[in-house]
Design a protein around this motif. Sequence first.
Motif, PDB file in Angstrom:
ATOM      1  N   GLY A  36       0.835  -1.195   0.000  1.00 51.29           N
ATOM      2  CA  GLY A  36       0.000   0.000   0.000  1.00 51.29           C
ATOM      3  C   GLY A  36       0.867   1.241   0.000  1.00 51.29           C
ATOM      4  O   GLY A  36       1.218   1.767  -1.043  1.00 51.29           O
ATOM      5  N   CYS A  37       1.295   1.688   1.213  1.00 50.78           N
ATOM      6  CA  CYS A  37       1.954   2.990   1.345  1.00 50.78           C
ATOM      7  C   CYS A  37       3.405   2.993   0.868  1.00 50.78           C
ATOM      8  O   CYS A  37       3.968   4.053   0.627  1.00 50.78           O
ATOM      9  CB  CYS A  37       1.917   3.427   2.803  1.00 50.78           C
ATOM     10  N   ALA A 149      -0.291   9.564  -3.604  1.00 48.32           N
ATOM     11  CA  ALA A 149      -0.969   8.468  -4.310  1.00 48.32           C
ATOM     12  C   ALA A 149      -2.471   8.731  -4.417  1.00 48.32           C
ATOM     13  O   ALA A 149      -3.088   9.173  -3.438  1.00 48.32           O
ATOM     14  CB  ALA A 149      -0.740   7.180  -3.535  1.00 48.32           C
ATOM     15  N   HIS A 168     -10.651  10.861  -7.278  1.00 47.17           N
ATOM     16  CA  HIS A 168     -11.487  11.540  -6.275  1.00 47.17           C
ATOM     17  C   HIS A 168     -10.566  11.970  -5.147  1.00 47.17           C
ATOM     18  O   HIS A 168     -10.003  11.121  -4.454  1.00 47.17           O
ATOM     19  CB  HIS A 168     -12.556  10.590  -5.722  1.00 47.17           C
ATOM     20  N   MET A 172      -7.364  17.727   2.485  1.00 47.09           N
ATOM     21  CA  MET A 172      -6.837  17.640   3.851  1.00 47.09           C
ATOM     22  C   MET A 172      -6.199  18.992   4.130  1.00 47.09           C
ATOM     23  O   MET A 172      -5.084  19.257   3.665  1.00 47.09           O
ATOM     24  CB  MET A 172      -5.799  16.515   3.968  1.00 47.09           C
ATOM     25  N   GLY A 175      -2.525  20.256   3.752  1.00 42.57           N
ATOM     26  CA  GLY A 175      -1.829  19.220   2.970  1.00 42.57           C
ATOM     27  C   GLY A 175      -1.136  19.823   1.765  1.00 42.57           C
ATOM     28  O   GLY A 175      -1.670  20.702   1.091  1.00 42.57           O
ATOM     29  N   LYS A 176       0.056  19.330   1.498  1.00 46.79           N
ATOM     30  CA  LYS A 176       0.891  19.876   0.435  1.00 46.79           C
ATOM     31  C   LYS A 176       0.195  19.794  -0.929  1.00 46.79           C
ATOM     32  O   LYS A 176       0.184  20.754  -1.681  1.00 46.79           O
ATOM     33  CB  LYS A 176       2.191  19.053   0.396  1.00 46.79           C
ATOM     34  N   ASP A 179      -4.162  21.005  -0.771  1.00 42.34           N
ATOM     35  CA  ASP A 179      -4.373  22.462  -0.698  1.00 42.34           C
ATOM     36  C   ASP A 179      -4.264  23.057  -2.103  1.00 42.34           C
ATOM     37  O   ASP A 179      -5.029  23.948  -2.477  1.00 42.34           O
ATOM     38  CB  ASP A 179      -3.315  23.122   0.208  1.00 42.34           C
ATOM     39  N   THR A 217     -13.287   8.915   0.355  1.00 42.38           N
ATOM     40  CA  THR A 217     -12.814   8.766  -1.026  1.00 42.38           C
ATOM     41  C   THR A 217     -12.216   7.386  -1.286  1.00 42.38           C
ATOM     42  O   THR A 217     -11.777   7.097  -2.401  1.00 42.38           O
ATOM     43  CB  THR A 217     -11.775   9.854  -1.395  1.00 42.38           C
ATOM     44  N   ASP A 334      -6.418  -1.092   0.277  1.00 44.16           N
ATOM     45  CA  ASP A 334      -5.509   0.046   0.206  1.00 44.16           C
ATOM     46  C   ASP A 334      -5.901   0.992   1.328  1.00 44.16           C
ATOM     47  O   ASP A 334      -7.029   1.508   1.339  1.00 44.16           O
ATOM     48  CB  ASP A 334      -5.620   0.779  -1.138  1.00 44.16           C
ATOM     49  N   PHE A 336      -5.456   4.540   2.921  1.00 46.39           N
ATOM     50  CA  PHE A 336      -5.017   5.838   2.412  1.00 46.39           C
ATOM     51  C   PHE A 336      -4.164   6.552   3.462  1.00 46.39           C
ATOM     52  O   PHE A 336      -4.541   7.596   4.001  1.00 46.39           O
ATOM     53  CB  PHE A 336      -6.231   6.708   2.045  1.00 46.39           C
ATOM     54  N   THR A 337      -3.005   6.015   3.759  1.00 45.79           N
ATOM     55  CA  THR A 337      -2.139   6.630   4.776  1.00 45.79           C
ATOM     56  C   THR A 337      -1.606   7.968   4.261  1.00 45.79           C
ATOM     57  O   THR A 337      -1.160   8.071   3.123  1.00 45.79           O
ATOM     58  CB  THR A 337      -0.928   5.725   5.084  1.00 45.79           C
ATOM     59  N   SER A 338      -1.641   8.983   5.113  1.00 48.16           N
ATOM     60  CA  SER A 338      -1.136  10.309   4.723  1.00 48.16           C
ATOM     61  C   SER A 338       0.031  10.662   5.646  1.00 48.16           C
ATOM     62  O   SER A 338       0.351   9.921   6.574  1.00 48.16           O
ATOM     63  CB  SER A 338      -2.242  11.351   4.882  1.00 48.16           C
ATOM     64  N   ALA A 340       0.016  12.762   7.920  1.00 47.72           N
ATOM     65  CA  ALA A 340      -0.480  12.882   9.298  1.00 47.72           C
ATOM     66  C   ALA A 340      -0.430  11.509   9.975  1.00 47.72           C
ATOM     67  O   ALA A 340      -0.004  11.393  11.128  1.00 47.72           O
ATOM     68  CB  ALA A 340      -1.903  13.424   9.296  1.00 47.72           C
TER      69      ALA A 340
HETATM   70  C1  LIG Z   1      -2.260   3.714  -1.917  1.00 43.32           C
HETATM   71  C2  LIG Z   1      -2.905   5.049  -1.596  1.00 43.32           C
HETATM   72  C3  LIG Z   1      -3.974   5.492  -2.353  1.00 43.32           C
HETATM   73  C4  LIG Z   1      -4.608   6.703  -2.047  1.00 43.32           C
HETATM   74  N1  LIG Z   1      -5.685   7.094  -2.778  1.00 43.32           N
HETATM   75  C5  LIG Z   1      -6.342   8.236  -2.444  1.00 43.32           C
HETATM   76  C6  LIG Z   1      -7.544   8.644  -3.161  1.00 43.32           C
HETATM   77  O1  LIG Z   1      -7.986   7.991  -4.125  1.00 43.32           O
HETATM   78  N2  LIG Z   1      -8.178   9.772  -2.745  1.00 43.32           N
HETATM   79  C7  LIG Z   1      -7.720  10.523  -1.682  1.00 43.32           C
HETATM   80  O2  LIG Z   1      -8.372  11.534  -1.350  1.00 43.32           O
HETATM   81  N3  LIG Z   1      -6.581  10.174  -1.007  1.00 43.32           N
HETATM   82  C8  LIG Z   1      -5.885   9.070  -1.376  1.00 43.32           C
HETATM   83  N4  LIG Z   1      -4.728   8.724  -0.698  1.00 43.32           N
HETATM   84  C9  LIG Z   1      -4.150   9.683   0.266  1.00 43.32           C
HETATM   85  C10 LIG Z   1      -3.241  10.677  -0.526  1.00 43.32           C
HETATM   86  O3  LIG Z   1      -2.150   9.982  -1.105  1.00 43.32           O
HETATM   87  C11 LIG Z   1      -2.628  11.792   0.354  1.00 43.32           C
HETATM   88  O4  LIG Z   1      -1.970  11.210   1.465  1.00 43.32           O
HETATM   89  C12 LIG Z   1      -3.652  12.795   0.852  1.00 43.32           C
HETATM   90  O5  LIG Z   1      -4.427  13.296  -0.228  1.00 43.32           O
HETATM   91  C13 LIG Z   1      -3.001  13.970   1.554  1.00 43.32           C
HETATM   92  O6  LIG Z   1      -2.091  14.602   0.677  1.00 43.32           O
HETATM   93  P1  LIG Z   1      -1.584  16.114   0.915  1.00 43.32           P
HETATM   94  O7  LIG Z   1      -0.295  16.307   0.184  1.00 43.32           O
HETATM   95  O8  LIG Z   1      -2.675  17.087   0.650  1.00 43.32           O
HETATM   96  O9  LIG Z   1      -1.370  16.184   2.452  1.00 43.32           O
HETATM   97  P2  LIG Z   1      -0.022  15.953   3.300  1.00 43.32           P
HETATM   98  O10 LIG Z   1       0.984  16.988   2.992  1.00 43.32           O
HETATM   99  O11 LIG Z   1       0.373  14.552   3.123  1.00 43.32           O
HETATM  100  O12 LIG Z   1      -0.610  16.174   4.742  1.00 43.32           O
HETATM  101  C14 LIG Z   1      -1.742  15.462   5.183  1.00 43.32           C
HETATM  102  C15 LIG Z   1      -2.251  16.043   6.486  1.00 43.32           C
HETATM  103  O13 LIG Z   1      -1.253  15.847   7.458  1.00 43.32           O
HETATM  104  C16 LIG Z   1      -0.851  17.069   8.002  1.00 43.32           C
HETATM  105  N5  LIG Z   1       0.631  16.920   8.156  1.00 43.32           N
HETATM  106  C17 LIG Z   1       1.570  17.103   7.200  1.00 43.32           C
HETATM  107  N6  LIG Z   1       2.794  16.862   7.713  1.00 43.32           N
HETATM  108  C18 LIG Z   1       2.596  16.498   8.999  1.00 43.32           C
HETATM  109  C19 LIG Z   1       3.468  16.161  10.083  1.00 43.32           C
HETATM  110  N7  LIG Z   1       4.791  16.143   9.909  1.00 43.32           N
HETATM  111  N8  LIG Z   1       2.915  15.857  11.276  1.00 43.32           N
HETATM  112  C20 LIG Z   1       1.576  15.880  11.461  1.00 43.32           C
HETATM  113  N9  LIG Z   1       0.694  16.236  10.503  1.00 43.32           N
HETATM  114  C21 LIG Z   1       1.208  16.523   9.296  1.00 43.32           C
HETATM  115  C22 LIG Z   1      -1.281  18.132   7.016  1.00 43.32           C
HETATM  116  O14 LIG Z   1      -1.587  19.346   7.653  1.00 43.32           O
HETATM  117  C23 LIG Z   1      -2.525  17.536   6.422  1.00 43.32           C
HETATM  118  O15 LIG Z   1      -3.673  17.803   7.190  1.00 43.32           O
HETATM  119  C24 LIG Z   1      -4.104   7.509  -0.984  1.00 43.32           C
HETATM  120  C25 LIG Z   1      -3.003   7.060  -0.245  1.00 43.32           C
HETATM  121  C26 LIG Z   1      -2.412   5.858  -0.537  1.00 43.32           C
HETATM  122  C27 LIG Z   1      -1.227   5.393   0.284  1.00 43.32           C
END
Ligand SMILES: Cc1cc2nc3c(=O)[nH]c(=O)nc-3n(C[C@H](O)[C@H](O)[C@H](O)COP(=O)(O)OP(=O)(O)OC[C@H]3O[C@@H](n4cnc5c(N)ncnc54)[C@H](O)[C@@H]3O)c2cc1C
Length: 346
Positions: A36-37, A149, A168, A172, A175-176, A179, A217, A334, A336-338, A340
């Motif tokens: 997954g991640c 991802a 979709h 968040m 989120g990088k 946003d 999603t 899968d 959806f680990t982020s 966070a």
């Molecule tokens: C296999 C897989 C499939 C996925 N598919 C989908 C999908 O179809 N749709 C979907 O919506 N998502 C999906 N995801 C999740 C997606 O990949 C992102 O993780 C998610 O969209 C967040 O991305 P971002 O860059 O906006 O946020 P990020 O930058 O990753 O941050 C996410 C959140 O964490 C906070 N954050 C950032 N850094 C830190 C830190 N150091 N400590 C604490 N908090 C922190 C941010 O403020 C934010 O709120 C999937 C994930 C995986 C692993």
Amino acid sequence: MSFNITVQPSGRAFTANPEEAVLAAAIRQGVGLPYGCKDGACGSCKCKKLEGEVVHGEHQSKALSAEEAAQGFILTCCAVPQTDLVLESRQVTDESAFPIKKMPVRVAALEKKSADVMQLRLQLPATETFRYHAGQYIEFILRDGARRAYSMANAPHTQAEAPGVELHIRHMPGGKFTDHVFGAMKEKDILRVEGPFGSFYLREDSDKPIVLLASGTGFAPIKALIEQLQFKGSTRAVTLYWGGRRPQDLYLHDWVLARTAEMPQLRYVPVVSDAQPEDGWSGRTGFVHQAVLDDFADLSGHQVYACGAPIVVESARTAYSAQRGLPAEEFYADAFTSEADKHAAA
Ligand SMILES: Cc1cc2nc3c(=O)[nH]c(=O)nc-3n(C[C@H](O)[C@H](O)[C@H](O)COP(=O)(O)OP(=O)(O)OC[C@H]3O[C@@H](n4cnc5c(N)ncnc54)[C@H](O)[C@@H]3O)c2cc1C
Ligand code: FES
């Protein structure tokens, strides 16, 4: 010097270069290990090491506990072989993986499906044939090299009528990437992606009844699975459980209702965990993974496909196998680990 890795019971074999993690080597050589991640956070790549030695890179204890490691389990995404290995992974088949490609894509359409879900359509280069299994995902490669991802929400055959992929994306805040999706992104923007990745796809060699479990999603790849089942004229019994906090989180509810009218074998159970009086919700309430436990006394003859919030996926994985007899290898997921999730548990 490289190391030989054999996966039982399929007998598929591949090699790892020095310092190369097992999973990276498998992906490079088209061997479909589950994952997954790819970052030591979700536990999807956990498998049993039957022979040999590995050194684990950084990972979270919720993905692999010290007790599991002592029992010989490894996380292939961060385990680096020190000797030849024999692993056990029942999800590995002879099926060959599609080639993984890096390509530029153009934003063809952005459509808000709810307050925090964007449907993004990407146009692929006309010169590329992009092949994938329904359920797989692509990664955006951001300017600083970070990757994010997202699962394809359309089954591959839909590309014949409308080339491109549908995603979709849930916002968040902070989120990088998301946003940007909900801020400056506009039609015709060019982005870089790589894919397809992932071991979450429909196992079409089985005729077992299917439980689809989606949170938020997490519905994206599940939608692709439903399209695939319909396209192939599958008669397998399918029950979809889709959970959100509020009814509006089920952002394609009407799309699913339309499919149930066309697919007599598809049953749909929407579940809302935090319904408010103004929602007028009269459907099921509570946690979506629990609704499956409430409805199925026995899952031993089923396949379960689960996607979305890591907590939902992990609760389902543990409970369905411990309490409902689901074979571990029939749970496909899968999470959806982020960032966070990774940092919360680090
Ligand atoms: C296999 C897989 C499939 C996925 N598919 C989908 C999908 O179809 N749709 C979907 O919506 N998502 C999906 N995801 C999740 C997606 O990949 C992102 O993780 C998610 O969209 C967040 O991305 P971002 O860059 O906006 O946020 P990020 O930058 O990753 O941050 C996410 C959140 O964490 C906070 N954050 C950032 N850094 C830190 C830190 N150091 N400590 C604490 N908090 C922190 C941010 O403020 C934010 O709120 C999937 C994930 C995986 C692993
Ligand atoms: S922990 Fe290895 S893929 Fe997530």
